[in-house]
Motif scaffolding. Structure first.
Motif, mmCIF file in Angstrom:
data_model
loop_
_atom_site.group_PDB
_atom_site.id
_atom_site.type_symbol
_atom_site.label_atom_id
_atom_site.label_comp_id
_atom_site.label_asym_id
_atom_site.label_seq_id
_atom_site.Cartn_x
_atom_site.Cartn_y
_atom_site.Cartn_z
ATOM 1 N N ASN A 463 10.500 -28.100 66.036
ATOM 2 C CA ASN A 463 11.862 -27.856 66.520
ATOM 3 C C ASN A 463 11.791 -27.383 67.969
ATOM 4 O O ASN A 463 11.174 -26.356 68.260
ATOM 5 C CB ASN A 463 12.558 -26.806 65.641
ATOM 6 N N ILE A 466 12.594 -23.705 69.068
ATOM 7 C CA ILE A 466 11.616 -22.616 68.953
ATOM 8 C C ILE A 466 10.977 -22.344 70.305
ATOM 9 O O ILE A 466 10.767 -21.183 70.688
ATOM 10 C CB ILE A 466 10.545 -22.969 67.905
ATOM 11 N N PHE A 479 9.397 -16.568 61.937
ATOM 12 C CA PHE A 479 8.969 -17.899 61.498
ATOM 13 C C PHE A 479 8.452 -17.729 60.077
ATOM 14 O O PHE A 479 7.494 -17.005 59.840
ATOM 15 C CB PHE A 479 7.860 -18.417 62.424
ATOM 16 N N PHE A 514 13.461 -19.212 61.900
ATOM 17 C CA PHE A 514 13.269 -20.619 61.530
ATOM 18 C C PHE A 514 12.566 -20.688 60.180
ATOM 19 O O PHE A 514 11.525 -20.081 59.970
ATOM 20 C CB PHE A 514 12.432 -21.365 62.572
#
Length: 699
Positions: A463, A466, A479, A514
């Motif tokens: 992604n 990030i 994360f 995330f």
């Protein structure tokens, strides 16, 4: 006893089984002396005695009733020899050869009797001493015949002398038979001496030269003595058909001895060739010599290496100045490696500063079938770099396995123009970092994987946001992931609620999160695959267990199969990483520590303080990780990455586990947490141990 050494029933009748069962037992009685005796110099004595015997045979052939032909005799200049059998011993053996008739009943007993007298000598010494004893009578008889015959001046005296010798006169066929016996016997003795010399060379072992140590030296010696016994009785009227059978049998024995010597020579040459290859691997003298030792014969003048782009042979001069990335593999499942190497090839081909770096594919195939060749041609068509075109198993397969840890999985060995290996396997480095790790030395791994770069480079691929959170905003990033979707959803919801807290806004703490478990399973698999490659690349260091980055990778790998896990970072700096129980408790307890956040106490410090508090109240979690699709050799052991543990992780297959000295019943849980087992209890399954040592499992 080998079938080819068996006597036919017609040979020496009563002694027929002598060379099968009886002889084997009898000869074995002398083995202890023969094998344990210190080998002496038999060459000098053999040279002198064999010359005497050969000269005597020539004399015998030259004598006739009409005239004595001139025959050159060998000078008796006997060099000093360490082997000096006593005259008494020689006469005893000579008497045993000639004082008894040579017949079908006593031949075997006579041979064994001689072997008993010589049991303290090596096999070659036994043969040469027996030959010396034979020469005492055989050689002297024919010397005297020539001398006396040549001195007779009176015709009558000469006639009387010749009549006296008439009984000893042999027919031409008999003389030829004796000459053949002598010649084959001397060949056998020479072969035995060669075998014993090699045995005496302590640098050879049965593993090095198996044919040498399997050669039946005792049986060869037995037949030498039997032949000498037959020859020694030549002056008596004997059954010459027996000697004819001995001659025929000696031919078979000599053929087998020569076959043994040929096989020993072949094995010796192969051993020397292998030694040269190992030396070339360990002490390189240039890239061309290294390639010869890896792939081709030592004396090859043109390496069968094709430039796939031009379809032309690569010259030795062209190779001498190149640094090579040796892509060594089989023919199956190497498309991913080819794809990764193509990116490297394109980069170095378009950079003039890298013009001396080339990729060379070395296929390792044991059986080059037509199907294998077709697959080879297909793979070669995918490669724009150098390719070895050699349709045999590479000559340096053994040092490739032992020196470069090749196990059949693809590797990329980085070698400079001097032939010096700078990385035994750069494949993992190439997979993870690509051209940024060029030229893929061990130290380049250190350069590109500082701190948690190995993590972020993979996270950024998943992604792009990030990368923005980490590098642009230098924010606090959670994360996380896990196998329990409910856990990951709840964890994410709690983080989202935390972001909206007034204190977070007041302190301008930028928080993002995330959930790895929400992305496509293919992307997840690729993520863990690349993390594993980072780990394997790190393990090539000598002191890999002291590498802090490796421990971080181990820790993350241990999370993969957990129901929940999370790491929190401040920008690219990872603050901590842990399992579901602890991380969920910290986030759920946000109300207990939120007030600690202020302009002077940052979010990460407050988080870490409360984390440490919770950590002390939660049972320690076993760390375990599994390595899948391993591309090359794996280190045998790792230390637990937990900084408070560090114990050795036991190895059972390819899954590592460490419980930091505690024992857990993984089937008994309280609120989803493992329950410790009381020290000393013995479980019924191999998964648990009863001693209060580190529960280090590699299952």
């Amino acid at each position: 006893m080998a079938n080819h050494l068996k006597k036919p029933a017609s040979l020496l009748s009563g002694a027929a089984s002598a060379v099968t069962t009886t002889a084997s037992a009898a000869v074995s009685a002398t083995v202890s002396g023969g094998l344990q005796a210190v080998r002496q110099d038999v060459d000098s004595l053999f040279n002198v005695v064999s010359n005497i015997v050969r000269s005597s045979t020539n004399i015998a052939d030259s004598l006739d009733l009409k005239q004595v032909k001139s025959v050159d005799l060998v000078e008796d200049n006997v060099p000093q020899s360490a082997l000096k059998p006593s005259y008494t011993l020689l006469k005893e053996i000579a008497c045993q050869m000639t004082c008894h008739s040579f017949n079908t009943w006593n031949a075997h007993e006579s041979v064994v009797g001689i072997l008993e007298k010589l049991k303290s000598y090596t096999w070659d010494a036994k043969a040469v001493i027996a030959l010396s004893a034979f020469a005492l009578d055989y050689g002297e008889t024919w010397r005297l015949t020539l001398t006396q015959a040549s001195k007779k001046e009176n015709a009558l005296e000469l006639h009387v002398f010749r009549l006296a010798q008439e009984e000893k006169k042999l027919s031409q066929s008999d003389s030829d038979l004796i000459s053949t016996l002598v010649d084959r016997t001397l060949q056998l003795i020479n072969g035995i001496i060669t075998l014993e010399k090699l045995i005496a060379n302590k640098s050879y072992t049965p593993k090095d030269l198996p044919a040498l140590f399997k050669a039946p030296r005792d049986l060869y010696t037995y037949w030498i003595l039997l032949s000498l016994l037959a020859c020694a009785n030549q002056l008596s009227q004997l059954e010459w058909n027996i000697k004819s059978e001995v001659v025929a049998r000696l031919k078979i024995v000599l053929t087998q001895l020569n076959a043994d010597l040929d096989e020993i020579k072949r094995q010796k040459e192969a051993l020397e060739d292998l030694s040269w290859r190992f030396d070339a691997f360990r002490i390189p003298s240039g890239i061309v010599e290294l390639l010869k030792s890896l792939i081709f014969s030592k004396d090859v003048t043109q390496l069968e290496i094709i430039n796939s782009t031009t379809k032309e042979l690569v010259t030795l001069d062209e190779l001498k100045t190149k640094n090579l990335f040796l892509f060594i593999s089989g023919l199956d499942n190497i498309e991913d490696e080819i794809w990764s190497l193509k990116a490297i090839y394109n980069s170095i081909s378009n950079d003039k500063d890298k013009k001396d770096y080339k990729i060379l594919w070395v296929p390792v195939v044991e059986n080059w079938t037509s199907e294998a060749k077709e697959k080879y041609e297909h793979l070669k068509s995918l490669m724009p770099w150098y390719v070895v075109q050699y349709f045999s198993l590479i000559k340096g397969y053994k040092p490739l396995q032992e020196e470069w840890n090749y196990t059949g999985k693809p590797i990329v060995v980085a070698v400079d123009a001097r032939g010096k290996v700078i990385n035994k396997n750069a494949l993992h480095l190439i997979f993870v970092w690509g051209i940024s790790a060029f030229p893929f030395r061990i130290e380049d791994e250190e350069r590109v994987s500082q701190h948690w770069n190995w993590l972020w480079i993979e996270a950024f691929k998943i992604n792009a946001d990030i990368q923005k959170w980490v590098r642009q905003y230098n924010g606090y990033v959670f994360f996380y992931g896990g196998t329990d979707i409910t856990w990951t959803q709840r964890f994410g919801n709690l983080i989202e609620a935390m972001k909206k807290d007034p204190i977070i806004k007041q302190t301008e703490s930028y928080i993002e999160h995330f959930n790895l478990a929400k992305v496509d399973i293919t992307i997840q698999t690729k993520f863990w695959f690349n993390i594993t490659n980072s780990f394997l690349s790190k393990t090539q260091k000598v002191d890999f267990n002291l590498d802090s980055t490796l421990k971080d990778i181990q820790t993350l790998l241990s999370m993969r199969t957990e129901r929940g896990w999370a790491l929190v970072s401040k920008g690219e700096n990872v603050i901590l990483i842990d399992f579901n129980e602890v991380m969920m408790s910290v986030v759920e307890g946000f109300e207990n520590w939120r007030t600690n956040i202020s302009m002077s106490i940052s979010f990460d410090i407050a988080f870490k303080d409360y984390y440490d508090h919770v950590r002390r109240t939660v049972p320690r979690h076993c760390l375990h990780f599994q390595l899948e699709n391993i591309r090359s050799g794996v280190p045998t052991a790792f230390n637990c990455p937990d900084p408070t543990c560090g114990l050795k992780m036991e190895i059972e297959s390819v899954k590592y586990k460490c419980c930091h000295g505690m024992h857990y019943d993984e089937h008994a849980t309280e609120n989803g947490s493992l329950v410790p087992i009381a020290t000393g209890s013995l479980q019924t399954t191999n998964e648990y141990v009863s001693t209060p040592i580190s529960k280090n499992k590699f299952t």
